[in-house]
Design an enzyme around this catalytic site. Sequence first.
Site, short mmCIF file in Angstrom:
data_model
loop_
_atom_site.label_atom_id
_atom_site.label_comp_id
_atom_site.label_asym_id
_atom_site.label_seq_id
_atom_site.Cartn_x
_atom_site.Cartn_y
_atom_site.Cartn_z
N GLU A 113 0.79 -1.22 0.00
CA GLU A 113 0.00 0.00 0.00
C GLU A 113 0.83 1.29 0.00
O GLU A 113 0.40 2.29 -0.57
CB GLU A 113 -0.95 0.01 1.22
CG GLU A 113 -2.08 -1.01 1.14
CD GLU A 113 -2.99 -0.75 -0.04
OE1 GLU A 113 -3.29 0.42 -0.34
OE2 GLU A 113 -3.41 -1.73 -0.70
N SER A 488 -61.08 -18.45 28.17
CA SER A 488 -61.26 -18.94 29.54
C SER A 488 -60.03 -18.83 30.40
O SER A 488 -60.09 -19.07 31.61
CB SER A 488 -61.73 -20.40 29.50
OG SER A 488 -63.00 -20.49 28.89
#
Length: 794
Positions: A113, A488
């Site tokens: 790089e 219920s």
Amino acid sequence: MARQWKKEPSERPETPPAKDPKARRSFSWFWFLAALVWTLSVGIGVAVGWTFTSVSGLAERVRELEKLRPSLPSVVYDMNGRPIYEFAVQKRVPVERYDDIPPLLRAAILAVEDDEFFRHPGINPLSMLRAMYYNLRAGRVVQGGSTITQQLAKMLFLTPERTLDRKLKEIFLALHIEKHFTKQEIFLYYYNNVYMGHGIYGFEAAARYYFGKPAAQLRPEEAALLAGLVSAPNRYSPYLNPQRAGLRRNYALRRLLEERVISRDVYEQAVRAPIRVVAHEEKPLMAAYFIEEVRRYIEAKYGYDTLYNEGLRIYTTLDPTAQRLAETALRDGLYELARRQPWSGPLRNVCEGVCDPSALTSLNWPEWSNALSGGDRVPALITAVGPEGAVYRIGAFVGIWRPADLADLRASGLLRKLRPGDVVMARIEALDPEHRTVRSRLENVPLVEGAIVVMDTVTGEVRAMVGGLDFQRSQFNRVTQARRQVGSAFKPFVWTAALEAGLSLSTIVEDAPFSYEDPITHVVWSPGNFDNRFMGWITLRRGLEFSRNTVSARLITRIGVDRVLRVVRRLGIESPVPPYPSIALGAVDLTPLEVTAAYAAFANGGLRVRPYWIRRVEDRYGRPLEVHVPQTDEALSPEVAFVVTWALRGVTLRGTAASLTRNLSFEAAGKTGTTDEFTNAWFIGFTPSVVCGVWVGYDEPKRLGYNETGARAALPIWVRFMRAYMEGRPPETFQAPAGVVMLPVDYYTGLRASPECDGPVILEAFLPGTEPLEYCSPIKNQEVSHAEGTSVGF
């Protein structure tokens, strides 16, 4: 066999052209003049195009690097302190010191790089001009000219757009970065923050992701591959483009050889080495709905950036064993229910028009890459269909479903509906590796949804939470977000209010046709029973055990709606509850978490516990940000809570849940729930220490199917979970408080037991002063019903 990559004529070169000493001498005057022109152009551009304000603003941003802290994921821990998930947008493993960067990897990065990094002031004019020359000659970008400092400026402060303005800003920022930071600091920032593909940032994280090891353990060919990724991580990914990755790696190795970092022997060996990277399987996320609730809470309180970047430590109440069992129980239960429902069709068909048989033999599914075993549910690919059956593949295994194998699915002519190329779900029953055959059961993929939540009754800590069949299919958490009619399952709250009003489980109430006219609206309400039968005069115990609607309706009109509303509010239910008698039958929308937490008070001596799933949150340094402890409120007296529990214990021994719960190896109590037209099915049950709630239904309410009650659709899921979860745990029993009176009574009359009782004798629980004074007798026996209630009711 791996496909061979062939470079197209228009493909850009993978590596920059090799340096030619003769060419360098031929162009010496060119480089000198070009550098001069470039320097003058940049100076004029900066002087004319920028204002002082914009320049000073960029300079200020450079100083942000001084405050830059490595981004850390927030980690979620289970109840045992083991990590189970990370919240991270970017996967990073930051290195704290420059000296901790492995020399080999550092040299590879610099060689590829920016080999002049330690000698230039942040920019390299010759490098940029050289790149410009090669790019112009190729007609496209084939070489980059940015230094490491420029790359850092771009990744931290600028957008990726390619414009002159952005390039000038990049140059200016690079110069200021070099002014304020040492070379070692700049390189460390770069090392930790550069993008490496696949959501990975930084070289240390990349080493662990690609090779499964720390960067310090990388071999030369591995370090070279990582260094070569930086310029185009996706293009050179060894997963996506292994051939290109190999070429780029070899270029990086050549640069290491040129820089004399590695010897010729090491180079020759490294370029011949095959690329080997770690395989990554996408595993299904455990406790996805639980994790999502954690995410929603933390993000709402601390913000997105803090959650994903500040390294919070989030300690939860999750029991991984309970979670795994709950997910399995819900999934198995919904698949069993789906077998009683119409065929939902294949998952997809892979053919486009006419199916190519050879193509069907080569297709693969990701789930097939895992080790297959009996009990697994996996996709199956149908390759042929004929009168004798449907031939299918599961990986390398082949099987056939004959008509008789499909008989238990509710789909007439199912064999005629299957097509080659259909992908369906199958549950493996047996594998024959020698002959490569499989025997499996064709599954009907459920369209119905469900939810299950498990809580500690004493602390309120949520041990497990499953908000649906599949988090990938639907992220809607039905445990916390879905309000559904409870049917219920609401009745225990009515019975609680009745006990507080002075009634007892031996109180006689008539189960018969009933009508009630609202005194204000004059609307007449006439509820019936699930089985369209009436049992006559029965005890409150039997009315609850067999979920008799008319008994519940008579109770609420007798004791008053307000009394019931006060009970549910004390039990922690916060959803709107309408002030109408119909709530006695569950005509109220509640979340599974609300109902389950309310039931916990029955097991916890009347103390309401507030459910929570986060114990504490710490910052990245371990400093506590918040701590949660059990919060309790006295909702009921211990005596009332126990009597209700004792009544619900009867539901599991003799009532609507008894068919699956009477022979459990542990004591349990609970209540089924079903709504009109079988649109919702519930079961909420508990032991002294654990409460578990199950709901089954559709997101858009519709009929589950005939007779799909709570006892049939939800209860099996609860039983499957609790049996597995309670296995090996110490036995627990419901202990009566000192104030409760325990008496043997006749089951049918509720009166004190005597030799003249007709029915079985049970031990009954009473609040002081409500116990019966009379004994059963032939006359009293005739005054009550001995009819048996249905065990598959609401």
